[in-house]
Design an enzyme around this catalytic site. Sequence first.
Site, short mmCIF file in Angstrom:
data_model
loop_
_atom_site.label_atom_id
_atom_site.label_comp_id
_atom_site.label_asym_id
_atom_site.label_seq_id
_atom_site.Cartn_x
_atom_site.Cartn_y
_atom_site.Cartn_z
N HIS A 104 0.82 -1.16 0.15
CA HIS A 104 -0.02 -0.01 -0.10
C HIS A 104 0.94 1.20 -0.06
O HIS A 104 2.05 1.13 0.12
CB HIS A 104 -1.11 0.11 1.29
CG HIS A 104 -0.21 0.46 2.45
ND1 HIS A 104 -1.19 0.86 3.66
CD2 HIS A 104 0.80 0.28 2.92
CE1 HIS A 104 -0.39 0.95 4.54
NE2 HIS A 104 0.75 0.82 4.19
N CYS A 123 5.87 6.38 4.66
CA CYS A 123 4.76 5.63 4.32
C CYS A 123 4.12 6.24 2.75
O CYS A 123 3.19 5.58 2.19
CB CYS A 123 3.58 5.66 5.16
SG CYS A 123 4.15 4.77 6.88
N HIS A 172 5.19 0.36 -0.13
CA HIS A 172 5.90 -0.63 0.78
C HIS A 172 4.92 -1.82 1.07
O HIS A 172 3.63 -1.84 0.24
CB HIS A 172 6.38 0.03 1.88
CG HIS A 172 5.18 0.81 2.66
ND1 HIS A 172 4.62 1.90 2.48
CD2 HIS A 172 4.96 0.24 3.76
CE1 HIS A 172 3.80 2.23 3.38
NE2 HIS A 172 3.95 1.05 4.36
N HIS A 224 3.17 -5.08 4.15
CA HIS A 224 2.97 -5.50 5.38
C HIS A 224 2.23 -7.19 5.12
O HIS A 224 1.69 -7.29 4.13
CB HIS A 224 1.95 -4.82 6.36
CG HIS A 224 2.35 -3.38 6.31
ND1 HIS A 224 3.48 -2.98 7.17
CD2 HIS A 224 1.83 -2.16 5.85
CE1 HIS A 224 3.52 -1.83 7.16
NE2 HIS A 224 2.63 -1.09 6.55
N ASP A 268 -5.36 -10.38 -0.62
CA ASP A 268 -4.30 -10.87 -0.43
C ASP A 268 -3.34 -10.95 -1.82
O ASP A 268 -3.70 -11.24 -2.83
CB ASP A 268 -4.38 -12.22 -0.11
CG ASP A 268 -3.19 -13.08 0.16
OD1 ASP A 268 -2.22 -12.58 0.89
OD2 ASP A 268 -2.94 -14.46 0.10
N HIS A 269 -1.97 -10.44 -1.51
CA HIS A 269 -1.11 -10.11 -2.76
C HIS A 269 -1.33 -9.28 -3.70
O HIS A 269 -1.21 -9.32 -4.81
CB HIS A 269 -0.82 -11.46 -3.33
CG HIS A 269 0.34 -12.46 -2.67
ND1 HIS A 269 -0.32 -13.10 -1.39
CD2 HIS A 269 1.63 -12.63 -2.74
CE1 HIS A 269 0.88 -14.03 -0.78
NE2 HIS A 269 1.91 -13.61 -1.66
N GLU A 294 -1.33 -4.11 11.51
CA GLU A 294 -0.53 -3.78 10.42
C GLU A 294 0.82 -4.48 10.51
O GLU A 294 1.74 -4.57 9.69
CB GLU A 294 -0.57 -2.21 10.25
CG GLU A 294 -0.16 -1.63 9.02
CD GLU A 294 -0.32 -0.05 8.91
OE1 GLU A 294 -1.04 0.49 8.06
OE2 GLU A 294 0.36 0.57 9.55
#
Lengths: 137, 137, 137, 137, 137, 137
Positions: A16, A35, A41, A43, A81-82, A126
């Site tokens: 994100h 950020c 980047h 998580h 996801d991914h 997070e």
Amino acid sequence: MPLVYVTRHLHFSAAHRLHNESIDAETNAALYGACNNPLGHGHNYELEVTVAGEPDPVTGMVIDLKELKDIVQREVIDRVDHRFLNYEVECLQGVVPTAENIVVAFWHLLKDQFTSCRLYELKLYETPRNMAVYRGE
Amino acid sequence: MPLVYVTRHLHFSAAHRLHNESIDAETNAALYGACNNPLGHGHNYELEVTVAGEPDPVTGMVIDLKELKDIVQREVIDRVDHRFLNYEVECLQGVVPTAENIVVAFWHLLKDQFTSCRLYELKLYETPRNMAVYRGE
Amino acid sequence: MPLVYVTRHLHFSAAHRLHNESIDAETNAALYGACNNPLGHGHNYELEVTVAGEPDPVTGMVIDLKELKDIVQREVIDRVDHRFLNYEVECLQGVVPTAENIVVAFWHLLKDQFTSCRLYELKLYETPRNMAVYRGE
Amino acid sequence: MPLVYVTRHLHFSAAHRLHNESIDAETNAALYGACNNPLGHGHNYELEVTVAGEPDPVTGMVIDLKELKDIVQREVIDRVDHRFLNYEVECLQGVVPTAENIVVAFWHLLKDQFTSCRLYELKLYETPRNMAVYRGE
Amino acid sequence: MPLVYVTRHLHFSAAHRLHNESIDAETNAALYGACNNPLGHGHNYELEVTVAGEPDPVTGMVIDLKELKDIVQREVIDRVDHRFLNYEVECLQGVVPTAENIVVAFWHLLKDQFTSCRLYELKLYETPRNMAVYRGE
Amino acid sequence: MPLVYVTRHLHFSAAHRLHNESIDAETNAALYGACNNPLGHGHNYELEVTVAGEPDPVTGMVIDLKELKDIVQREVIDRVDHRFLNYEVECLQGVVPTAENIVVAFWHLLKDQFTSCRLYELKLYETPRNMAVYRGE
């Protein structure tokens, strides 16, 4: 009948960027620091889903944990996801993907999915040291 | 003198994409599955750095843990934290950023940084359930 | 080429009883205490499987982590998860299912399953505070 | 005086089988899947006991943590640790030992054991990813 | 016969101060920073004790885990738990209680305590992010 | 607007002694046991700070997590980290430093520090198995 809370942990990995397109680049950089990195980047997110209800007198279950997992997998995990949350996730379009906004968006995906019980709380880690919680208030 | 191993845990958050530019898109998709998502995804990486040496007879330390942390912060974490590993990290240019390749690249950044002890092992958790270890072999 | 170690964590839940049928009941009770309870007890076992090999120059992987997981799931987890280890698991027939004996039995199920790398270590947590490790020595 | 919540974690290992004797075998198998395995399976259960009260002005304690531990050890852990929950635990006779039913049964064992404070919440992890909570509601 | 490694985790809470009486106050302050605070500070130490040996053909155990725990409790934990390490622990007199020096001192308390197996490794976490390991080398 | 809870984990290491100077030595020893050791002992404390508020429509944040961390670091952690709590911490003078009293004292340091949100809960782990929670009630 007793009221029992049942929780299932699930996880997903995503990228994100904290960036609000309606404000200028300097303000974004000042607001979000690292950020705001343009390429993003990511998580390993940990999602804890809690429902509340009375255990069924026959099965002893508020909800079958496999059914709980399948609902969250289908309604939330498979969509994020991914993925890069800013660009590829419909429920996050138009909002900055902070943990706060993500957990509220997930609430709306899940709140009407349960019949034998009700969604009580979503907890979203997070990182292992930061999290946001939403209870529909 | 006893040989003691000292470990410091550090962490960083980054995005990456598993993709080898020298092979075609279909092969990449088959090889890496969801990890080949063009926009990338991300992780909370956990890095455990272990050095080996003899405790100094005066200080009782193999290395000052603050110095160990500062070296890894400067040589590794500051270069990768909140970055997209494929595009923004010099030591990963030309390699696919799998956990295996990342941990080997980090070894080369760190191996000559210690004087009172030697780098013994790097352990890199990509998720709490997956990790890669390199010992310079 | 560098030698890298790659680890995948998996888990299973099972019942067992520490009891050696070739010795008498009193000796069993003295040896194993509460673990000798005739009806058995159980654990959430955590299995960490480590393979060693050189990252493939094209893929950057020692082994595809999904393939590693699928092999361990098929060869080990599917045979023991939600089972009573003493009575329902072929590879444990004739041995007392201590963590030591279980981890050695799992080694033999896994040791010939890898082609691009070799099995290096199995770590089996019986509880978060007890574990056994086997490296094929 | 402030109202403070104090929590102590304890653990036990036990076997169980999800099975309701009042319904037929096929329905049990469909309801509980692998958890219906006739010989049972098991878990490392983690129990978090929370009491609420005002710190005593002299001792600074809501309850002596050793006393809290001793009460839970005597009333709960000693009755279930290293046992097969369906057959050897009096408070679980006649109920299916789901996490929901276990946590409610434990509440009744503990609710009248405290004098300086009151039982506020029981949290029972069946695995690190599943749990049930009861607050006496 | 297979060689298996068995590990037991134990913990203790203690105070310490990093300070070498043979050097002056300024050097101590520069060397150890906040850890040189005259009144001391403290930690929840986590000790992982690993022994290596062949599982007994009858018992299936390298060592009874209860015996392993009792030995470490008696030889180490009872001497350091809830103590100020610099002043109240005989095996640490004359050394600065760094994690490195503590783990070596514990090795000498434990190395001759085992008959069916040998002490292989001591791992001492001072915090969840810092640790020292000694293998008797 | 939704009400979201945001939590940040921080940690510190400190020494303390459970001892009430207004009562005699024998009563103190009986009350606190090993925790009454005159030289003290110590812990790695883990503090989880939760604030509640509405995410800002522009930033998507209840509070900037870095600001939350900085406030807690300045108001709490810098005052207690690597200190002996009984003698060196102003907010704990005159109280026995039990987890209950510490968490209430920290509440008063933090409760007026937030403008965009309100302090909701402090959770203080003294060890991984013991904790106290205060919500200002």
